[in-house]
Scaffold this active site. Structure first.
Site, PDB file in Angstrom:
ATOM      1  N   HIS A  77      -6.515  -7.149  -0.394  1.00 29.31           N
ATOM      2  CA  HIS A  77      -6.613  -5.696  -0.580  1.00 29.31           C
ATOM      3  C   HIS A  77      -5.904  -5.284  -1.870  1.00 29.31           C
ATOM      4  O   HIS A  77      -4.979  -5.964  -2.326  1.00 29.31           O
ATOM      5  CB  HIS A  77      -5.991  -4.986   0.633  1.00 29.31           C
ATOM      6  CG  HIS A  77      -6.613  -5.397   1.934  1.00 29.31           C
ATOM      7  ND1 HIS A  77      -6.031  -6.320   2.780  1.00 29.31           N
ATOM      8  CD2 HIS A  77      -7.787  -5.028   2.503  1.00 29.31           C
ATOM      9  CE1 HIS A  77      -6.820  -6.494   3.833  1.00 29.31           C
ATOM     10  NE2 HIS A  77      -7.892  -5.731   3.690  1.00 29.31           N
ATOM     11  N   HIS A 117       0.816  -1.233   0.000  1.00 32.64           N
ATOM     12  CA  HIS A 117       0.000   0.000   0.000  1.00 32.64           C
ATOM     13  C   HIS A 117       0.847   1.279   0.000  1.00 32.64           C
ATOM     14  O   HIS A 117       0.324   2.351  -0.264  1.00 32.64           O
ATOM     15  CB  HIS A 117      -0.910   0.046   1.234  1.00 32.64           C
ATOM     16  CG  HIS A 117      -1.949  -1.028   1.286  1.00 32.64           C
ATOM     17  ND1 HIS A 117      -2.774  -1.325   0.219  1.00 32.64           N
ATOM     18  CD2 HIS A 117      -2.305  -1.888   2.282  1.00 32.64           C
ATOM     19  CE1 HIS A 117      -3.588  -2.316   0.556  1.00 32.64           C
ATOM     20  NE2 HIS A 117      -3.319  -2.681   1.799  1.00 32.64           N
ATOM     21  N   ASP A 167      -3.067 -10.565  -2.489  1.00 35.98           N
ATOM     22  CA  ASP A 167      -3.600 -10.096  -1.201  1.00 35.98           C
ATOM     23  C   ASP A 167      -5.058  -9.653  -1.422  1.00 35.98           C
ATOM     24  O   ASP A 167      -5.405  -9.180  -2.502  1.00 35.98           O
ATOM     25  CB  ASP A 167      -2.745  -8.915  -0.715  1.00 35.98           C
ATOM     26  CG  ASP A 167      -3.099  -8.469   0.687  1.00 35.98           C
ATOM     27  OD1 ASP A 167      -2.346  -8.790   1.614  1.00 35.98           O
ATOM     28  OD2 ASP A 167      -4.130  -7.766   0.848  1.00 35.98           O
ATOM     29  N   ASP A 227      -4.957 -12.991   3.258  1.00 34.07           N
ATOM     30  CA  ASP A 227      -6.201 -12.448   3.808  1.00 34.07           C
ATOM     31  C   ASP A 227      -7.393 -12.647   2.879  1.00 34.07           C
ATOM     32  O   ASP A 227      -8.504 -12.216   3.191  1.00 34.07           O
ATOM     33  CB  ASP A 227      -6.048 -10.980   4.234  1.00 34.07           C
ATOM     34  CG  ASP A 227      -5.197 -10.159   3.301  1.00 34.07           C
ATOM     35  OD1 ASP A 227      -4.948 -10.615   2.167  1.00 34.07           O
ATOM     36  OD2 ASP A 227      -4.773  -9.046   3.692  1.00 34.07           O
TER      37      ASP A 227
HETATM   38  C1  9RB Z   1      -9.099   2.246  10.376  1.00 32.56           C
HETATM   39  C2  9RB Z   1      -9.352   1.923   9.039  1.00 32.56           C
HETATM   40  C3  9RB Z   1      -7.226  -0.635   7.674  1.00 32.56           C
HETATM   41  C4  9RB Z   1      -8.001  -1.482   6.886  1.00 32.56           C
HETATM   42  C5  9RB Z   1      -7.381  -2.467   6.110  1.00 32.56           C
HETATM   43  C6  9RB Z   1      -6.021  -2.585   6.118  1.00 32.56           C
HETATM   44  C7  9RB Z   1      -5.402  -3.614   5.269  1.00 32.56           C
HETATM   45  C8  9RB Z   1      -4.279  -4.192   5.494  1.00 32.56           C
HETATM   46  C9  9RB Z   1      -3.784  -5.216   4.603  1.00 32.56           C
HETATM   47  C10 9RB Z   1      -5.268  -1.746   6.873  1.00 32.56           C
HETATM   48  C11 9RB Z   1      -5.881  -0.766   7.657  1.00 32.56           C
HETATM   49  C12 9RB Z   1     -10.234   2.821   8.554  1.00 32.56           C
HETATM   50  C13 9RB Z   1      -8.178   1.575  11.343  1.00 32.56           C
HETATM   51  C14 9RB Z   1     -10.776   2.844   7.144  1.00 32.56           C
HETATM   52  O1  9RB Z   1      -3.778  -6.389   4.850  1.00 32.56           O
HETATM   53  N1  9RB Z   1      -3.345  -4.897   3.410  1.00 32.56           N
HETATM   54  O2  9RB Z   1      -2.924  -5.799   2.519  1.00 32.56           O
HETATM   55  N2  9RB Z   1      -7.760   0.362   8.479  1.00 32.56           N
HETATM   56  N3  9RB Z   1      -8.852   0.916   8.277  1.00 32.56           N
HETATM   57  N4  9RB Z   1     -10.563   3.674   9.548  1.00 32.56           N
HETATM   58  N5  9RB Z   1      -9.877   3.342  10.634  1.00 32.56           N
HETATM   59  C15 9RB Z   1      -9.945   4.035  11.919  1.00 32.56           C
HETATM   60 ZN    ZN Z   2      -4.223  -7.312   2.809  1.00 33.11          ZN
END
Ligand code: 9RB
Ligand code: ZN
Length: 376
Positions: free
Chosen positions: A182, A143, A180, A268
């Site tokens: 995402h 990312h 992945d 995931d």
């Molecule tokens: C939070 C939010 C995320 C959601 C998904 C990932 C993916 C990680 C991965 C990382 C952070 C939002 C904590 C929207 O495995 N990538 O390959 N966080 N999402 N708002 N908030 C407070």
């Molecule tokens: Zn992921």
């Protein structure tokens, strides 16, 4: 020739602290803190299963080195690198850049070891010391964009390794497949206008980052056509993923003829993942790896480097990872006790709404051709 394997204990010492799933914990609002979902356990347990199963004896263990500043700067801005370095010295660490990607003290050194780890295995594969290999790194990378980290990624591990392969090792065409759950937005953005790097992302439709990875994201300028996105609907399992492999990924690689294939390997999309809503099993990952190896044998003497990304179920991830590494090494399956439980859940069947997304992207494959002028 051997299969390379790279893991370092310090990857488990990267500290993401506590959270509450996808939320910031907030006792006043009744949100209790919990260990962060992106923690060491899935990775550590995958490594330990590779040891306990005996597979480790079939692998050529490779030691990582740190990526240099010069190597990081091929993808990232000086400002991003300096900010991470400075925050990494603070007693409580900092954030990769989007406010939801915390890291502890010393994360800079661990993140440069992760990026350097992918470089090390790329070196080993391109120089012919090993045929292929798996890099079990942390923090993840797919990312992170030029000016900031996001989604728990600090530096773009794979993008940095692609630049190394191009600029130091002189590799011409390079393909990156991201399975992945995402969207691999960071890797895609590093090469969006570059027709010599084909990026393909199979992910859950609009999962993370928000509004990223639609079928219409196809690259720009000379790179148009050299980014492919397959946003699969929630509920897609082995049936839909294997169809995407055989209708999009394999034909695209046959047309593009990369000299090296890299994979951003998140587990995931697994059937027990707490973040994804997909249904891939360890057998699904095994077959995807096999399909990729078959096309790699055709186009690039089998040269594949697979680097770890997400995957958050501590029970399931180790079996998915084991299946991938076993396949790379040509080893017999050790076995996955979860497979019978997943067998009756329906993910093995390709459904019409999954097929229509894949077919839409499959139509773009004809626009890919072998790019011979890598200096363009
Ligand atoms: C939070 C939010 C995320 C959601 C998904 C990932 C993916 C990680 C991965 C990382 C952070 C939002 C904590 C929207 O495995 N990538 O390959 N966080 N999402 N708002 N908030 C407070
Ligand atoms: Zn992921």
């Amino acid at each position: 020739m051997a299969t390379g394997y790279l893991y370092h204990e310090v990857f488990g010492w990267h500290d993401t602290g506590s959270s509450a799933g996808l939320f910031v914990s907030d006792p006043a609002a009744g949100v209790q803190p919990f260990v962060h979902f992106e923690n060491a356990e899935t990775k550590r347990r995958m490594h330990e299963l590779i040891v306990i199963s005996g597979l480790i004896d079939r692998l050529e263990r490779i030691r990582p080195r740190h990526a240099s500043e010069e190597e990081i700067l091929r993808v990232h801005t000086r400002e991003h690198l300096e900010r991470i370095k400075a925050e990494s010295r603070l007693p409580k660490g900092g954030d990769a850049g989007d406010g939801i990607s915390p890291f502890g003290k010393g994360a800079y050194e661990i993140a440069t070891l992760a990026a350097g780890g992918v470089i090390t295995l790329v070196d080993a594969v391109v120089r012919g010391n090993v045929t292929n290999g798996y890099v079990l790194v942390r923090p993840p990378g797919h990312h992170a964009v030029a000016g900031n980290g996001m989604g728990l990624c600090i530096f773009g591990n794979l993008a940095i390794a692609v630049k190394h392969a191009r600029e130091v090792l002189g590799v011409g065409r390079i393909a990156v497949l991201d399975w992945d759950v995402h969207h691999g937005n960071g890797t895609q953005s590093a090469f969006y206008d570059d027709p010599t790097v084909l990026t393909i992302s199979l992910h859950q439709d609009n999962c993370f980052p928000p509004n990223s990875g639609g079928v219409g994201e196809r690259g720009e300028g000379p790179g148009f056509g050299y980014a492919l996105n397959v946003p699969l609907p929630p509920g897609t399992g082995d049936g839909g993923y294997l169809y995407a492999m055989s209708e999009v990924v394999v034909p695209a690689l046959r047309r593009f003829r990369p000299e090296l294939i890299l994979v951003a390997s998140g587990f995931d999309a697994g059937a027990m993942d707490p973040l994804g809503r997909q249904m891939v099993t360890s057998e699904g990952y095994r077959t995807m790896t096999r399909q990729l190896m078959d096309v790699a044998d055709e186009v690039c003497d089998g040269r594949i480097v697979i680097a770890h990304e997400g995957g958050y179920n501590p029970i399931h991830v180790p079996y998915c990872g084991l299946a991938v590494v076993e396949t790379l090494a040509g080893a017999e399956p050790f076995g996955d006790p979860l497979l019978p439980i997943m067998a009756g859940q329906g993910g093995g069947v390709l459904l019409p709404h999954q097929k229509s997304v894949v077919d839409q992207v499959a139509a773009f494959v004809a626009d890919i051709s072998v790019v011979t002028d890598v200096s363009a």
